[in-house]
Design an enzyme around this catalytic site. Structure first.
Site, PDB file in Angstrom:
ATOM      1  N   ASP A 317      54.458  78.765  64.718  1.00  0.00           N
ATOM      2  CA  ASP A 317      53.037  78.079  64.575  1.00  0.00           C
ATOM      3  C   ASP A 317      53.204  77.849  63.114  1.00  0.00           C
ATOM      4  O   ASP A 317      53.685  78.328  62.134  1.00  0.00           O
ATOM      5  CB  ASP A 317      52.311  79.047  64.772  1.00  0.00           C
ATOM      6  CG  ASP A 317      50.756  78.787  64.613  1.00  0.00           C
ATOM      7  OD1 ASP A 317      50.491  77.650  64.904  1.00  0.00           O
ATOM      8  OD2 ASP A 317      50.140  79.672  64.277  1.00  0.00           O
ATOM      9  N   GLU A 388      42.252  73.147  72.924  1.00  0.00           N
ATOM     10  CA  GLU A 388      42.181  72.198  73.864  1.00  0.00           C
ATOM     11  C   GLU A 388      41.851  71.012  73.316  1.00  0.00           C
ATOM     12  O   GLU A 388      42.399  69.923  73.222  1.00  0.00           O
ATOM     13  CB  GLU A 388      41.664  72.367  75.100  1.00  0.00           C
ATOM     14  CG  GLU A 388      41.701  73.964  75.745  1.00  0.00           C
ATOM     15  CD  GLU A 388      43.237  74.091  76.016  1.00  0.00           C
ATOM     16  OE1 GLU A 388      43.856  73.043  76.697  1.00  0.00           O
ATOM     17  OE2 GLU A 388      43.657  75.223  76.526  1.00  0.00           O
TER      18      GLU A 388
HETATM   19  N1  LIG Z   1      37.284  75.013  63.019  1.00  0.00           N
HETATM   20  C1  LIG Z   1      37.957  73.963  63.274  1.00  0.00           C
HETATM   21  N2  LIG Z   1      36.942  72.718  63.696  1.00  0.00           N
HETATM   22  C2  LIG Z   1      37.413  71.611  64.048  1.00  0.00           C
HETATM   23  N3  LIG Z   1      38.734  71.282  64.212  1.00  0.00           N
HETATM   24  C3  LIG Z   1      39.415  72.244  63.699  1.00  0.00           C
HETATM   25  C4  LIG Z   1      39.251  73.361  63.266  1.00  0.00           C
HETATM   26  N4  LIG Z   1      40.124  74.124  63.006  1.00  0.00           N
HETATM   27  C5  LIG Z   1      41.305  73.417  63.086  1.00  0.00           C
HETATM   28  N5  LIG Z   1      41.002  72.233  63.685  1.00  0.00           N
HETATM   29  C6  LIG Z   1      41.794  70.885  63.882  1.00  0.00           C
HETATM   30  O1  LIG Z   1      42.251  71.331  65.338  1.00  0.00           O
HETATM   31  C7  LIG Z   1      43.822  71.409  65.074  1.00  0.00           C
HETATM   32  C8  LIG Z   1      44.473  72.340  65.694  1.00  0.00           C
HETATM   33  O2  LIG Z   1      43.931  73.853  64.996  1.00  0.00           O
HETATM   34  P1  LIG Z   1      44.748  75.022  65.690  1.00  0.00           P
HETATM   35  O3  LIG Z   1      44.178  76.172  64.929  1.00  0.00           O
HETATM   36  O4  LIG Z   1      44.774  75.240  67.064  1.00  0.00           O
HETATM   37  O5  LIG Z   1      46.110  74.757  65.321  1.00  0.00           O
HETATM   38  P2  LIG Z   1      47.565  75.435  65.994  1.00  0.00           P
HETATM   39  O6  LIG Z   1      47.875  74.659  67.183  1.00  0.00           O
HETATM   40  O7  LIG Z   1      47.314  77.024  65.933  1.00  0.00           O
HETATM   41  O8  LIG Z   1      48.673  74.812  64.891  1.00  0.00           O
HETATM   42  P3  LIG Z   1      48.568  75.516  63.421  1.00  0.00           P
HETATM   43  O9  LIG Z   1      48.315  76.606  63.520  1.00  0.00           O
HETATM   44  O10 LIG Z   1      49.924  75.592  63.204  1.00  0.00           O
HETATM   45  O11 LIG Z   1      47.922  74.518  62.682  1.00  0.00           O
HETATM   46  C9  LIG Z   1      44.295  71.602  63.457  1.00  0.00           C
HETATM   47  O12 LIG Z   1      45.010  71.201  62.707  1.00  0.00           O
HETATM   48  C10 LIG Z   1      42.862  70.719  62.760  1.00  0.00           C
HETATM   49  O13 LIG Z   1      43.210  69.491  62.540  1.00  0.00           O
HETATM   50 MG   LIG Z   2      47.135  78.706  64.684  1.00  0.00          MG
END
Ligand SMILES: Nc1ncnc2c1ncn2[C@@H]1O[C@H](COP(=O)(O)OP(=O)(O)OP(=O)(O)O)[C@@H](O)[C@H]1O
Ligand SMILES: [Mg+2]
Ligand SMILES: [K+]
Length: 690
Positions: A317, A388
């Site tokens: 990740d 999602e």
């Molecule tokens: N609090 C939030 N509100 C809205 N969008 C978000 C938020 N946090 C993250 N995002 C967006 O959603 C995407 C996915 O976030 P997530 O934390 O699920 O990433 P991930 O799949 O765990 O991958 P990684 O942790 O490597 O970025 C992020 O890259 C960002 O663009």
């Molecule tokens: Mg993550």
């Protein structure tokens, strides 16, 4: 709420580092060697159970000469010596296992004693009652205050605090634990050093991290891996074959009017069956797990560790694994024609229902600017961030405020990839190329601007990935972030491949695809959205400071929350496999050699023609048998250090490693008995024991 408990156990914070030198361990191990003679324990290593039964029969035969059919040529003195060495064989194997258990147990015991008598404040209705920490079950909610030990593994549901996890990790710098987001899991027996937390307990008694750690290094409770079970079956098969071989010797002797004493046959059986590996198998497995525990990694199954030894692809990740994961808002950038205050207000509103660290950082950032007027909170419908949708926001006054990943917001607005005004698009690109995460902000169906979330790649990670490559492991970064940010971070970290805009399903699909090609896949992650992938991977390594969901889904947990720890796990896995293989080779080669060493001596008197085969010229059948049984017992002791330390593996490829080991352990195993038994024969005769 009433809090009317202040009593906590006065147990000292344990440093987690226990001085355990082998010297201090051998005494209890010696005692354990006798305890483990209990057949109910010994049944876990069938070869040793056979040896114990043989020792028992031989002991009876010594003292009840009437029970010896034939002419009873075996003197009581010789019979007793053989019986004793048979018992020693079992004791030595037990001693090896007990020694392997020792270090891990000493550490676990000291951790356990730190938590003894610990009390907890359990929530009952609107009140908190004092209960024993040992009585807490999954789902109970407890309040922990500064200075107190957290009474069990759990998840923070309210509050933010600094926690000293030295008792578990040995690392004394406190870490922050807070509700929401990817830093919500806490571990029992760690100490709060500031503020307070409301924790939902997630482990029943006996199922905590600590209990798992203990189970890994305890012979009687340890679950055998499929590899071990397969090897066990092979060893049982060989034992049965040799039983048959030995049983058919007597008719051959009778045919020539000879008679082989039963005690000789019993001793011969033990020298021929694979006692070396049978006796050391458990110690090898425990020592491997102990190496892991000392690396601060908890394995829920030995199978995961062995799989790590053969892993081909590693998925990581991005946020929190490759980067520090402390993504913080550092700037707001308006789309053309949008006022700064309008964007700020929309960003603030869209973060009302967002308790992720990212969301909180946006609220904090805006609070440091000018004050903004917000609508009454009870009129809002909060929309929490989900992996999602990759969106979060709020519906208020009939308007929808949203923020999220670039592609997610554009899709939400019904715009294409190039639906952004050129000026904003170039700002977003700049953020992404710098490795930052751009979030788009929308209100009322309009794109208002972007938020710049900054993150930093962990130092030293590049070198570690290079090491993985040298071991033949491909690294793939999977992130929910946009392709540009992903590419920037991937280049900085030096991964082999990258998957951007990944949803939990996409991560899962990638793992399944690799597995379908017959490859073993490892996955490192910390978020709730990583849980399905962690569960699907052959080796799922969760960060201890991540979410409870990830910790539960994974089969390995790194207490130091260091994703590059996987390299060490791979090393331990490889060592475990190689050590077991090497000692199995040695043991089997040994047994074959013994067959040819002893048989001519035994039959020399009966079939004089066999004298031609008597290469070793042992003194007498008596000394041949005794030397063989002594050698057979001593070789176990001689190999204990190797079993515990493991065969060191250098950066050789699998083929080279195999050739090298066949040479050392195969050829060595064939030659050792000839040399060893001959020397013992000379010694025993010189001592006048035979
Ligand atoms: N609090 C939030 N509100 C809205 N969008 C978000 C938020 N946090 C993250 N995002 C967006 O959603 C995407 C996915 O976030 P997530 O934390 O699920 O990433 P991930 O799949 O765990 O991958 P990684 O942790 O490597 O970025 C992020 O890259 C960002 O663009
Ligand atoms: Mg993550
Ligand atoms: K043997």
């Amino acid at each position: 709420m009433n809090v009317h408990v202040s009593a906590q156990s006065s147990a000292n914070p344990s440093s987690g580092k226990v001085q355990t030198h082998l010297g201090a361990l051998w005494r209890p191990a010696l005692r354990q060697a006798f305890v483990k003679l209990d057949p109910r324990q010994l049944v876990r290593s069938p070869v040793m159970l056979v040896v114990e039964l043989t020792a028992l029969v031989t002991s009876v035969l010594c003292f009840v000469p009437a029970a010896q059919p034939g002419d009873g040529q075996v003197s009581t003195a010789l019979g007793v010596q053989i019986a004793l060495w048979l018992w020693f064989t079992v004791l030595f194997a037990n001693f090896a296992e007990a020694l392997a258990e020792g270090r891990g147990k000493a550490r676990a015991d000291s951790l356990k004693s730190a938590g003894q008598g610990l009390m907890a404040r359990k929530r009952v209705g609107a009140q908190f009652h004092s209960v024993a920490a040992a009585s807490l079950r999954t789902g109970d909610v407890v309040r922990v205050e500064a200075g107190e030990l957290i009474p069990g593994d759990g998840e923070v549901i309210e509050g933010i605090a600094a926690v000293n996890e030295a008792a578990i990790t040995g690392e004394s710098a406190p870490v922050i634990r807070e509700s929401g987001g990817d830093r919500s899991a806490v571990t029992g027996n760690t100490r709060l050093v500031s503020d307070w937390l409301l924790v939902r307990i997630t482990a029943n008694p006996g199922e905590s991290t600590l209990d798992r750690m203990i189970a890994l290094v305890e012979g009687a409770r340890r679950q055998k891996t499929p590899n071990e079970v397969a090897l066990d079956i092979l060893l049982i098969g060989l034992t049965l074959i040799f039983l048959l071989v030995v049983a058919t010797l007597q008719p051959f002797a009778r045919f020539a009017d000879g008679n082989l004493p039963l005690i000789y046959l019993a001793a011969l059986l033990v020298t021929l069956i694979p006692t070396t590996i049978g006796g050391l198998l458990s110690a090898i497995g425990i020592a491997g797990m102990d190496r892991l525990v000392r690396l601060n990694v908890i394995a829920k199954s030995g199978r995961a560790v062995e799989a790590a030894g053969d892993v081909h692809t590693l998925l990581l990740d991005k946020t929190g694994t490759i980067t520090f994961g402390n993504r913080r808002c550092s700037a707001l950038l308006q789309a053309p024609g949008v006022a700064a205050a309008e964007l700020a207000r929309a960003a603030l509103l869209a973060s009302q229902g967002d308790d992720t660290p990212e969301g909180k950082s946006i609220v904090e950032y805006l609070a440091s600017l000018q004050p903004l007027a917000l609508p009454a909170p009870d009129g809002m419908r909060l929309i929490a961030f989900s992996a999602e949708t990759r969106l979060s926001g709020v519906d208020v006054d009939g308007l929808a405020y949203r923020k999220g990943a670039v592609d997610a917001v554009l899709a939400y607005l019904g715009l294409g990839r190039d639906g952004m005004p050129a000026a904003l698009a170039s700002e977003v690109e700049k953020i992404a190329k710098s490795g930052g995460t751009p979030l788009l902000v929308a209100a009322d169906g309009r794109l208002l601007g972007a938020i710049h979330l900054k993150d930093v790649v962990k130092p030293g990670i590049r070198e570690r990935f290079a090491e993985l490559r040298a071991m033949g492991i491909r690294t793939v970064m999977v992130t929910g972030d946009n392709p540009l940010t992903a590419a920037a971070i991937a280049a900085e970290a030096g991964v082999d491949d990258v998957i951007a805009e990944a949803t939990p399903q996409k991560k899962l699909a990638r793992i399944r695809a690799e597995q379908a090609e017959g490859k073993l896949v490892a996955m490192c992650g910390d978020g709730a959205n990583d849980a399905p992938a962690l569960a699907q991977a052959d080796v799922g390594l969760a960060m201890n400071d991540g979410t409870q969901a990830a910790r539960e889904a994974a089969n390995l947990v790194d207490l130091d929350s260091d994703p590059t720890k996987l390299i060490d796990v791979v090393q331990v896995g490889k060592e475990l496999l190689v050590t077991r293989g090497a000692l199995t080779t040695f043991s089997l080669a040994n047994d074959v050699a013994k067959y040819f060493a002893i048989l001519p001596a035994l039959f020399a008197g009966i079939y004089p023609q066999l004298g031609a085969l008597d290469l070793m010229q042992l003194h007498s059948p008596q000394s041949a048998i005794l030397s063989a049984i002594v050698f057979n017992a001593l070789i176990i002791v001689g190999l204990i250090p190797l079993a515990l330390r493991g065969v060191r593996i250098r950066a050789l490829d699998a083929g080279q490693l195999l050739r090298r080991n066949l040479l050392i352990y195969g050829l060595g195993g064939l030659l050792a008995p000839f040399v060893g038994i001959k020397l013992l024969d000379l010694l025993l005769v010189a001592l006048g024991w035979v």
